[in-house]
Enzyme design. Structure first.
Site, short mmCIF file in Angstrom:
data_model
loop_
_atom_site.label_atom_id
_atom_site.label_comp_id
_atom_site.label_asym_id
_atom_site.label_seq_id
_atom_site.Cartn_x
_atom_site.Cartn_y
_atom_site.Cartn_z
N HIS A 120 -4.58 -3.25 6.38
CA HIS A 120 -4.36 -3.52 4.95
C HIS A 120 -5.72 -3.93 4.37
CE1 HIS A 120 -2.90 -4.97 1.16
NE2 HIS A 120 -3.38 -6.17 1.41
N ASP B 274 0.84 -1.20 0.00
CA ASP B 274 0.00 0.00 0.00
C ASP B 274 0.88 1.25 0.00
OD1 ASP B 274 -2.45 -1.68 0.59
OD2 ASP B 274 -1.22 -2.10 2.34
P1 NAD Z 1 -2.03 -18.57 -3.99
O1 NAD Z 1 -3.37 -19.21 -3.82
O2 NAD Z 1 -1.42 -18.50 -5.35
O3 NAD Z 1 -0.99 -19.30 -3.05
C1 NAD Z 1 -1.25 -19.55 -1.72
C2 NAD Z 1 -0.51 -20.82 -1.37
O4 NAD Z 1 -0.65 -21.04 0.03
C3 NAD Z 1 -1.06 -22.06 -2.08
O5 NAD Z 1 -0.01 -22.70 -2.79
C4 NAD Z 1 -1.59 -22.91 -0.93
O6 NAD Z 1 -1.42 -24.31 -1.15
C5 NAD Z 1 -0.72 -22.41 0.22
N1 NAD Z 1 -1.26 -22.71 1.55
C6 NAD Z 1 -2.56 -22.76 1.94
N2 NAD Z 1 -2.63 -23.12 3.22
C7 NAD Z 1 -1.37 -23.29 3.66
C8 NAD Z 1 -0.80 -23.67 4.89
N3 NAD Z 1 -1.57 -23.99 5.95
N4 NAD Z 1 0.54 -23.77 4.99
C9 NAD Z 1 1.32 -23.48 3.94
N5 NAD Z 1 0.85 -23.13 2.73
C10 NAD Z 1 -0.48 -23.01 2.60
O7 NAD Z 1 -2.13 -17.12 -3.33
P2 NAD Z 1 -1.14 -15.89 -3.50
O8 NAD Z 1 -1.61 -15.08 -4.65
O9 NAD Z 1 0.26 -16.36 -3.44
O10 NAD Z 1 -1.54 -15.05 -2.19
C11 NAD Z 1 -1.24 -15.52 -0.89
C12 NAD Z 1 -1.90 -14.63 0.16
O11 NAD Z 1 -1.32 -13.32 0.12
C13 NAD Z 1 -3.40 -14.41 -0.04
O12 NAD Z 1 -4.04 -14.44 1.22
C14 NAD Z 1 -3.49 -13.02 -0.62
O13 NAD Z 1 -4.72 -12.40 -0.38
C15 NAD Z 1 -2.37 -12.34 0.14
N6 NAD Z 1 -1.88 -11.07 -0.41
C16 NAD Z 1 -1.52 -10.12 0.50
C17 NAD Z 1 -1.02 -8.91 0.06
C18 NAD Z 1 -0.62 -7.84 1.04
O14 NAD Z 1 -0.24 -6.74 0.62
N7 NAD Z 1 -0.65 -8.07 2.35
C19 NAD Z 1 -0.91 -8.65 -1.31
C20 NAD Z 1 -1.29 -9.66 -2.21
C21 NAD Z 1 -1.78 -10.87 -1.74
C1 LMR Z 2 -3.68 -6.60 -2.49
O1 LMR Z 2 -3.75 -5.58 -1.81
O2 LMR Z 2 -3.33 -6.60 -3.69
C2 LMR Z 2 -3.98 -7.91 -1.84
O3 LMR Z 2 -4.22 -7.75 -0.49
C3 LMR Z 2 -4.99 -8.68 -2.55
C4 LMR Z 2 -6.37 -8.25 -2.18
O4 LMR Z 2 -7.13 -9.11 -1.75
O5 LMR Z 2 -6.67 -7.07 -2.32
#
Ligand code: NAD
Ligand code: LMR
Length: 329
Positions: free
Chosen positions: A188, A160
């Protein structure tokens, strides 16, 4: 290569889309330069096969500083002795979902991982939660790890922060390197408050340079706060490379320190600063020295900023109440 002992770094969700960028950034030196590292990669059992493929690709990059990789589905083994843990693994939201919808789906992951970190991680472990809802997942992990000081749990709002810098630079037609002292306050989520009243551009007050409060309120803030949803709408998937970049930058600054004369946004357990209830993991302006962050004190908050921060903090209180009811903390 440096002669220091390898730093053991755990990453969860290692076969997912963020990690397909994150692991290669870490291994190529974006996190710690030429310091040797060992990767400990956690996945759920059905994803281990795919993770083996990712490890083959890491091998095929022949990264000089990557001395060892271990993978597994048992957090107690994978987190053993780790100094840094990036908790990425969780379900991402799909189009139409709010982050709050993920509370029950993802919360349980962080009770188990908090307990495992508590029992087997290095005493100085730094835990950074990226998986959503990141602030409250970090709270769950922290509460389930009573022997690890709360200050060793952070959540990611650096994405962000970077989005806000980039939108502001575009508005003023300046390079992003001119933007400093950006702050994301709160959660967030769509309630987050990106603060231009304390930000600077070329050393001058950003809000004054913009000179258009309507743009700040009706354009800038919603664009930054809803950027995640805009990316999901455009890509059909949530942000990945930019989330990986932000995860690396947050952990790098936490380990190596923030640049002199500036601060970054980090979601950290509140010590009551700026009226945020103690213990909530909320985003603040922070500096880091010798591996320890401090919340920047003494910033002025006008009525507008105060109301925005209060609204985001109220959402964090609601999330904390919801996970308390679910028995996760
Ligand atoms: P994704 O679905 O591509 O990958 C997530 C992975 O986590 C999968 O491979 C899944 O098998 C694994 N997983 C699920 N449960 C698990 C566990 N108990 N232990 C270990 N691994 C586990 O998702 P992604 O696009 O890589 O996103 C991951 C997370 O990050 C999501 O929650 C998404 O919303 C979040 N995210 C946060 C931000 C931020 O700024 N904070 C930004 C983007 C995405
Ligand atoms: C983001 O900010 O891109 C991630 O947290 C994904 C979402 O769910 O918005």
């Amino acid at each position: 290569m440096s002669t220091e002992a390898p730093l053991k770094i755990a990453v969860t969700g290692a076969a997912g889309q963020i990690c397909y960028s994150l692991l290669f950034r870490i291994a190529s030196g974006s996190l710690l330069g030429d310091r040797p590292i060992e990767l400990r990669l956690l996945e759920i059992t059905p994803a281990l096969k795919a993770l083996e493929g990712v490890v083959m690709e890491l091998d095929d990059c022949a990264f000089g500083n990557l001395v060892n990789i271990e993978i597994g589905d048992d957090p107690r083994k994978v987190f053993d002795g780790v100094h840094a843990a990036m908790l990425v693994g969780a379900m991402p939201r799909k189009a139409g979902m709010e982050r709050g919808d993920l509370l029950s789906a993802n919360g349980a992951i962080f009770t188990a991982q908090g307990k495992a970190l508590n029992d087997v991680a290095a005493d100085d472990v730094k835990v950074l939660v990226t998986g959503n809802p990141a602030n409250t997942n970090a709270l769950i992990a922290m509460k389930n790890a009573p022997d690890i000081p709360a200050s060793q749990f952070n959540a990611l709002t650096r994405l962000d922060h970077n989005r806000a810098k980039s939108q502001l630079a575009a508005k003023l037609g300046v390079p992003v390197t001119e933007v400093s002292h950006m702050t994301i306050w709160g959660n967030h989520s769509a309630t987050q408050y990106p603060d231009l009243f304390n930000a600077k551009v070329g050393g001058k007050n950003a809000a004054e340079l913009v000179g258009d409060e309507a743009w700040i309120e009706n354009d800038f803030i919603p664009t930054v706060a809803k950027r995640g949803a805009a990316i999901i709408a455009a890509r059909g998937l949530s942000s990945a490379a930019s989330a990986a970049n932000a995860t690396v930058e947050h952990m790098r600054d936490w380990i190596l320190g923030t640049p002199e004369g500036d601060w970054v946004s980090m979601a950290v357990p509140s010590d009551g600063s700026y009226g945020v209830p103690e213990g909530l993991i909320s985003s603040f302006p922070c500096t880091v020295k010798d591996g320890k962050y401090e919340i920047v004190q003494g910033l002025e908050l006008g009525e507008f900023s105060r109301a925005k921060i209060d609204a985001s903090v109220a959402e964090l209180v609601d999330e904390r109440n919801a996970v308390t009811e679910l028995g996760l903390i």
